[in-house]
Write a protein that holds these residues in place. Structure first.
Motif, PDB file in Angstrom:
ATOM      1  N   ALA A   1      29.811  -0.377   6.217  1.00 20.51           N
ATOM      2  CA  ALA A   1      29.969  -1.789   6.547  1.00 20.51           C
ATOM      3  C   ALA A   1      31.308  -2.341   6.085  1.00 20.51           C
ATOM      4  CB  ALA A   1      28.828  -2.594   5.924  1.00 20.51           C
ATOM      5  N   MET A   2      31.798  -1.870   4.934  1.00 21.67           N
ATOM      6  CA  MET A   2      33.100  -2.323   4.442  1.00 21.67           C
ATOM      7  C   MET A   2      34.216  -1.349   4.812  1.00 21.67           C
ATOM      8  SD  MET A   2      32.270  -3.992   0.700  1.00 21.67           S
ATOM      9  CE  MET A   2      34.002  -4.450   0.464  1.00 21.67           C
ATOM     10  N   GLY A   3      33.932  -0.067   4.737  1.00 24.84           N
ATOM     11  CA  GLY A   3      34.969   0.925   5.013  1.00 24.84           C
ATOM     12  C   GLY A   3      35.500   0.873   6.430  1.00 24.84           C
ATOM     13  N   ARG A   4      34.618   0.555   7.372  1.00 19.50           N
ATOM     14  CA  ARG A   4      35.030   0.512   8.776  1.00 19.50           C
ATOM     15  C   ARG A   4      36.126  -0.526   9.021  1.00 19.50           C
ATOM     16  NH1 ARG A   4      29.997   0.336  12.725  1.00 19.50           N
ATOM     17  NH2 ARG A   4      29.429   1.868  11.130  1.00 19.50           N
ATOM     18  N   PRO A   5      35.929  -1.800   8.625  1.00 24.00           N
ATOM     19  CA  PRO A   5      37.018  -2.765   8.838  1.00 24.00           C
ATOM     20  C   PRO A   5      38.236  -2.488   7.961  1.00 24.00           C
ATOM     21  CG  PRO A   5      35.193  -3.795   7.668  1.00 24.00           C
ATOM     22  CD  PRO A   5      34.701  -2.469   8.157  1.00 24.00           C
ATOM     23  N   MET A   6      38.042  -1.898   6.793  1.00 24.26           N
ATOM     24  CA  MET A   6      39.184  -1.556   5.945  1.00 24.26           C
ATOM     25  C   MET A   6      40.069  -0.520   6.631  1.00 24.26           C
ATOM     26  SD  MET A   6      37.147  -1.468   2.298  1.00 24.26           S
ATOM     27  CE  MET A   6      38.508  -0.817   1.298  1.00 24.26           C
ATOM     28  N   ALA A   7      39.463   0.498   7.182  1.00 21.25           N
ATOM     29  CA  ALA A   7      40.234   1.514   7.901  1.00 21.25           C
ATOM     30  C   ALA A   7      40.937   0.903   9.106  1.00 21.25           C
ATOM     31  CB  ALA A   7      39.316   2.654   8.344  1.00 21.25           C
ATOM     32  N   ALA A   8      40.251   0.000   9.792  1.00 16.35           N
ATOM     33  CA  ALA A   8      40.861  -0.662  10.954  1.00 16.35           C
ATOM     34  C   ALA A   8      42.069  -1.489  10.538  1.00 16.35           C
ATOM     35  CB  ALA A   8      39.826  -1.538  11.659  1.00 16.35           C
ATOM     36  N   ASN A   9      41.991  -2.129   9.382  1.00 16.67           N
ATOM     37  CA  ASN A   9      43.125  -2.922   8.907  1.00 16.67           C
ATOM     38  C   ASN A   9      44.322  -2.041   8.562  1.00 16.67           C
ATOM     39  OD1 ASN A   9      42.143  -5.557   9.159  1.00 16.67           O
ATOM     40  ND2 ASN A   9      40.995  -5.410   7.257  1.00 16.67           N
TER      41      ASN A   9
ATOM     42  N   ALA B   1      37.817   3.636  18.248  1.00 16.42           N
ATOM     43  CA  ALA B   1      38.026   2.421  19.032  1.00 16.42           C
ATOM     44  C   ALA B   1      39.078   1.527  18.397  1.00 16.42           C
ATOM     45  CB  ALA B   1      36.706   1.666  19.179  1.00 16.42           C
ATOM     46  N   ALA B   2      39.213   1.618  17.066  1.00 15.68           N
ATOM     47  CA  ALA B   2      40.197   0.796  16.356  1.00 15.68           C
ATOM     48  C   ALA B   2      41.585   1.429  16.346  1.00 15.68           C
ATOM     49  CB  ALA B   2      39.736   0.564  14.922  1.00 15.68           C
ATOM     50  N   GLY B   3      41.711   2.632  16.895  1.00 19.61           N
ATOM     51  CA  GLY B   3      43.010   3.285  16.959  1.00 19.61           C
ATOM     52  C   GLY B   3      43.227   4.351  15.922  1.00 19.61           C
ATOM     53  N   GLY B   4      42.186   4.647  15.106  1.00 19.03           N
ATOM     54  CA  GLY B   4      42.289   5.723  14.136  1.00 19.03           C
ATOM     55  C   GLY B   4      41.867   7.049  14.724  1.00 19.03           C
ATOM     56  N   GLU B   5      41.941   8.088  13.906  1.00 22.36           N
ATOM     57  CA  GLU B   5      41.574   9.433  14.353  1.00 22.36           C
ATOM     58  C   GLU B   5      40.342   9.900  13.594  1.00 22.36           C
ATOM     59  OE1 GLU B   5      43.232  14.053  14.249  1.00 22.36           O
ATOM     60  OE2 GLU B   5      44.548  12.398  13.667  1.00 22.36           O
TER      61      GLU B   5
ATOM     62  N   THR C   1      36.898  -7.336   6.261  1.00 22.51           N
ATOM     63  CA  THR C   1      37.294  -7.628   7.642  1.00 22.51           C
ATOM     64  C   THR C   1      38.593  -8.432   7.696  1.00 22.51           C
ATOM     65  OG1 THR C   1      34.964  -7.609   8.320  1.00 22.51           O
ATOM     66  CG2 THR C   1      36.542  -8.689   9.801  1.00 22.51           C
ATOM     67  N   ALA C   2      38.725  -9.389   6.795  1.00 20.87           N
ATOM     68  CA  ALA C   2      39.892 -10.276   6.787  1.00 20.87           C
ATOM     69  C   ALA C   2      41.057  -9.712   5.985  1.00 20.87           C
ATOM     70  CB  ALA C   2      39.500 -11.637   6.229  1.00 20.87           C
TER      71      ALA C   2
END
Length: 297
Positions: free
Chosen positions: A17-25, A48-52, A134-135
Motif C-alpha cells: 500500500a505504501m511501497g507502490r506509490p513510493m516506487a512510482a514517485n 503501469a507507473a513506468g518501472g520495471e 502517495t504525495a
C-alpha cells in the motif's frame, strides 16, 4: 521532469500500500526503478507507473546503486537480504535503505551483516501513511554515518518532504520511529475510547467527532481515523496487525531501556484483542470494535 538524480538505478522490494506509490514517485523523479513484490498485481502496478517489475528480490537488487526495502517487518528484510540473495546481488559499496518499521536492535544487527558484506545500510523508517507515500510527503528518520545519508539523499528527497538525520548509527532511526508509533497507537486507542463512550451514553458518534475535531482534545489521528471509526468496513490504509507489531516493537525498546510504558502496553493489548477477534486485517481504526464489544454495543 526533474533533473536526473546523481544515481539512477534503484532496486525496490515491497510494493504494498505504501511501497507502490513510493516506487512510482521515484520513477517520476527520473530514477530507473526495478521492483519486486510477491503479488503479481503489485508488479503490474509498477509497470503501469513506468518501472520495471522483476520476479525476484535478487533481480531487483542486481546492478542497483541502492536497494529500498519497504517490507512488512524485520523478518522479511532479513529474508530478502540473506535468503533471497538480494545483498549478494547488490554491487559492492551499494546502499540498502531499510524503510520498514523494525526493532532497533535487529536493525543494528542487519547493518553489521551488510557492512561485513561490503555494502552500507541506512536505517530510514517513515511516517505519513499511504497519503504521505502517495504525495511524496513522508517524514523520514534517517540514521547512518553522515556520508552514507548524503549518498542516498536524492532517493530520500524523492520520497519525503521532511528528511531528518537523527543519528549516526543504524538503529537510531528505528528508536525515533518507535516513539512516534507509541503516540500513534495510543492516540488511535484514545480516539476509539472517546467515540465509544459517546455512543454508550447516547451521543451520536458523528456529532461527537465533529465537536472534538475542533477542540483542544483533537489529534491528527482522531481527525484521520475518527471518520473511519464511523464506518462498518472502511477502506484499509493501515491494519490492526501493523499496530500489534509496531507497539510490540515499542514495548521491546522500552524493556531494553528499562523504561515504563503503561499506556503503550494497554494500547498494545487493545490492538491484540481486536486482532484476536478476527479483525487483524481490518483498518486500524476498527479497534473501536473492541470497545463496542466491551460496552455491549
Amino acid at each position: 521532469m526533474a533533473d536526473r538524480p546523481r544515481f539512477g538505478k534503484i532496486g525496490f522490494v515491497g510494493l504494498g500500500a505504501m511501497g507502490r506509490p513510493m516506487a512510482a514517485n521515484l520513477v517520476k523523479r527520473g530514477f530507473r526503478v526495478r521492483g519486486f513484490d510477491v503479488a503479481q498485481a503489485a508488479r503490474d502496478a509498477l509497470a503501469a507507473a513506468g518501472g520495471e517489475p522483476v520476479t525476484s528480490a535478487a533481480e531487483a537488487a542486481s546492478g542497483a546503486e541502492a536497494l529500498v526495502l519497504m517490507v512488512v517487518d524485520a523478518g522479511q528484510a532479513r529474508a530478502v537480504l540473506f535468503e533471497a540473495g538480494a545483498l549478494d546481488a547488490l554491487p559492492p559499496g551499494a546502499a540498502v535503505i531499510l524503510m520498514a518499521t523494525c526493532p532497533p536492535g535487529v536493525v543494528e544487527e542487519l547493518a553489521g551483516r551488510v557492512a561485513d558484506a561490503g555494502r552500507v545500510l541506512v536505517d530510514a523508517p517513515v511516517s505519513g501513511g499511504v497519503a504521505g507515500a502517495t504525495a511524496a510527503s513522508l517524514t523520514i528518520m534517517a540514521a547512518a554515518p553522515a556520508e552514507h545519508v548524503a549518498a542516498v539523499a536524492p532517493v530520500l528527497d524523492a520520497l519525503g518532504s521532511k528528511v531528518v538525520h537523527v543519528g549516526t548509527r543504524p538503529g537510531q532511526g528505528s528508536v525515533v520511529k518507535a516513539v512516534n508509533q507509541l503516540l500513534c497507537g495510543v492516540h488511535i486507542a484514545a480516539a476509539a475510547e472517546a467515540l465509544a463512550l459517546a455512543a454508550k451514553v447516547g451521543v451520536d458518534k458523528a456529532v461527537m467527532l465533529d465537536i472534538v475535531s475542533g477542540s483542544a482534545g483533537s489529534s491528527w489521528m482522531l481527525k484521520d481515523r475518527g471518520p473511519r471509526m464511523l464506518e462498518a468496513a472502511p477502506v484499509v490504509t493501515s491494519t490492526v496487525d501493523i499496530f500489534v507489531k509496531d507497539l510490540g516493537i515499542v514495548l521491546e525498546a522500552g524493556r531494553d531501556a528499562k523504561a515504563a510504558l503503561p499506556l503503550a502496553a494497554l494500547a498494545h493489548q487493545l490492538f491484540l484483542s481486536t486482532s484476536g477477534q478476527g479483525n487483524g486485517k481490518a483498518d486500524d481504526s476498527q479497534i473501536i470494535r473492541t470497545y463496542d464489544g466491551l460496552n455491549g454495543a
